[in-house]
Motif scaffolding. Structure first.
Motif, PDB file in Angstrom:
ATOM      1  N   ILE A   5      -0.102  -0.886   1.835  1.00  0.00           N
ATOM      2  CA  ILE A   5       0.205  -1.282   0.468  1.00  0.00           C
ATOM      3  C   ILE A   5       0.403  -0.012  -0.352  1.00  0.00           C
ATOM      4  CG2 ILE A   5      -0.606  -2.456  -1.610  1.00  0.00           C
ATOM      5  CD1 ILE A   5      -2.445  -4.127   0.201  1.00  0.00           C
ATOM      6  N   TYR A  79       3.940  -3.978   1.342  1.00  0.00           N
ATOM      7  CA  TYR A  79       3.868  -4.455  -0.042  1.00  0.00           C
ATOM      8  C   TYR A  79       3.876  -3.256  -0.976  1.00  0.00           C
ATOM      9  CZ  TYR A  79       2.341  -8.699   2.310  1.00  0.00           C
ATOM     10  OH  TYR A  79       2.266  -9.793   3.141  1.00  0.00           O
ATOM     11  N   LEU A 326      -1.125 -11.953  -1.144  1.00  0.00           N
ATOM     12  CA  LEU A 326      -1.178 -11.248   0.139  1.00  0.00           C
ATOM     13  C   LEU A 326      -1.988 -12.031   1.157  1.00  0.00           C
ATOM     14  CD1 LEU A 326       0.050  -8.996  -1.590  1.00  0.00           C
ATOM     15  CD2 LEU A 326      -1.505  -7.396  -0.497  1.00  0.00           C
TER      16      LEU A 326
END
Length: 488
Positions: A5, A79, A326
């Motif tokens: 991330i 992400y 998520l």
């Protein structure tokens, strides 16, 4: 599970910490990597130390890296989360200060109105840079989660021009639902079932059920008017509820600057706002709050670092959407939330290209919006005024078209209620010149704007606003916190 991330604008220390701890409340996510990036190496160092302390205190294998090289941070990320404030508090101060010279009194100025539109002009070139990096170096199919305002404009640019899988995220719906549950006497917000739809910061609770029972307009009005706090703090929202028949998600101060009716005259501003906290309508309230928060964090950093040594408590996981999205995508545990996406027919009486905020469900197949919603006509009309401004603003930012930018500002509801076309033209010139360092797309327009300003005869005034407060010192903040602690 192991994935990466990237958080852009990770120097937003408090918010980054919240996102980080929320995500680590998901048991399957302990092995992931967080890549932090920001233009401020100083802020990056502070947040990395805090997150490292959390990892150490909870004996986690989680990896945390930090770099000012954004492209490196995005390499291989599944992400990407953005919480940037382009131009920082310096540019933000001009978003409030310059419009005041032309009689435009904003509480926040980060969504539409003069400040929000210029904020979008600063953000959009940067957003497109993010999207380019995501397309080139992130994991294939990476999802971009945008928390940065102006939400609709940023998300619009990322989807339409950045061509990246993007969702915009905000917490206004959750906060509004918590208020409604409280005034109706619910033991928990979970007792309230609702459909809330519209555009970011102008979403509307069009269906309400408390423990299965439908709540009507009259009951809701009576509940808000009887509440000892909200009846004073949310006078404007209650007035809109009475006239529109539905409650708006947005705070009293935010809502006041999206409409042409309540902040058009100084005496009207003081009639409708409440000064108990910035969010209820104070002039430049969020700028003051943000400045105080930054100063407080810089001064009291050792306390924040010490607090990071506490164990993560999953029961204290926040209702920010990111961690839940998520979790749903990675584990297939279904999540229902409210998401900013391109309309594409989800709301029948808003344009197809608009960025709407509406209910959806997330699972391993992605974000699936609940389609077929029709807003009450007054709500749709109010949203349409903002959508038209947003569309022109995005197009102006992409093209670097100062004439279109001026037309976007001219069509803003509050600006149009306060300022003449001549004032708007000069105000935009002044703002573009003042913020030229963050507006590369307007570089060719700046010399002519300076020339026009040197010859302009439009009168301005130095005005602090109808309800301005000074930034408090650290000593004043300490005294206030001590008093609250003693009282509580």
């Amino acid at each position: 599970m192991s994935f990466k991330i990237a958080i852009i604008g990770a120097g937003s220390v408090g918010f980054t910490k919240k996102l980080f701890t929320d995500i680590l409340c998901v048991p399957e996510f302990k092995d992931i990597e967080f890549a932090l990036t920001d233009v401020s190496e100083h802020n990056l160092g502070m947040i990395k130390a805090i997150l490292d302390r959390i990892v150490e205190a909870n004996n986690l294998p989680t990896k945390v890296t930090a770099t000012t090289n954004r492209r490196k941070a995005l390499e291989g990320a599944r992400y990407v989360i953005s919480c940037v404030r382009v131009g920082g508090l310096e540019a933000y101060a001009d978003d409030i200060r310059i419009p005041l010279k032309y009689g435009i009194d904003q509480c926040v100025g980060d969504t539409i109105c003069a400040g929000g539109i210029l904020y979008g002009q600063r953000n959009i070139p940067v957003i497109l840079d993010f999207c380019k990096d995501i397309s080139e170096v992130a994991e294939t199919g990476a999802k971009f989660l945008n928390y940065a305002n102006p939400m609709a404009m940023n998300t619009w640019a990322a989807i339409e021009y950045g061509k990246v899988d993007t969702v915009g995220l905000c917490h206004g719906v959750q906060h509004g639902a918590e208020q409604i549950a409280e005034v109706l006497g619910a033991k928990s917000p979970k007792e309230l079932d609702y459909v809330c739809s519209g555009i970011n910061h102008q979403t509307w609770f069009i269906e309400l059920r408390l423990n299965g029972r439908t709540i009507g307009k009259d009951e809701l009005i009576a509940a808000f008017e009887a509440h000892p706090v909200y009846s004073k703090q949310e006078k404007l929202r209650i007035d809109v509820l009475k006239r529109f028949g539905v409650y708006s998600t947005e705070s009293n101060g935010h809502l006041s600057e999206y409409l042409p009716w309540y902040r058009k005259r100084p005496d009207e501003i003081t009639r409708w706002i409440d000064m108990s906290d910035w969010i209820h309508g104070e002039t430049g309230g969020y700028l003051r709050y943000s400045t105080e928060t930054r100063n407080w964090f810089e001064t009291e950093y050792p306390q924040f670092l010490e607090a990071a040594s506490k164990p993560i408590d999953p029961a204290r996981r926040s209702n920010e959407h990111a961690s839940h999205i998520l979790e749903a995508l990675e584990t297939n545990r279904v999540y229902r939330g409210h998401f900013n996406v391109k309309n594409n027919g989800v709301i029948a009486n808003l344009p197809q290209d608009a960025i709407i905020e509406s209910p959806g469900f997330v699972d391993r197949f992605g974000i699936n919006m609940a389609a077929g919603i029709t807003l009450p006509e007054a709500c749709a009309a109010t949203c349409m005024a903002s959508i038209n401004v947003q569309r022109m603003s995005v197009h102006a930012a992409i093209a670097g078209d100062i004439d279109l930018l001026k037309l976007a500002v001219l069509h803003d509801p509050l600006v149009g209620a306060v300022s003449t076309p001549e004032e708007v033209w000069q105000m935009v010139d002044e703002m573009v010149v003042a913020q030229a360092a963050w507006l590369p797309q307007y570089a060719d327009a700046v010399p002519a704007a300076k020339e026009r300003l040197s010859k302009s005869k439009v009168k301005t005034r130095e005005w602090a606003g109808a309800a301005r407060r000074s930034v408090r010192s650290i000593e004043e903040l300490r005294a206030e916190k001590a008093a609250l602690k003693q009282a509580g």
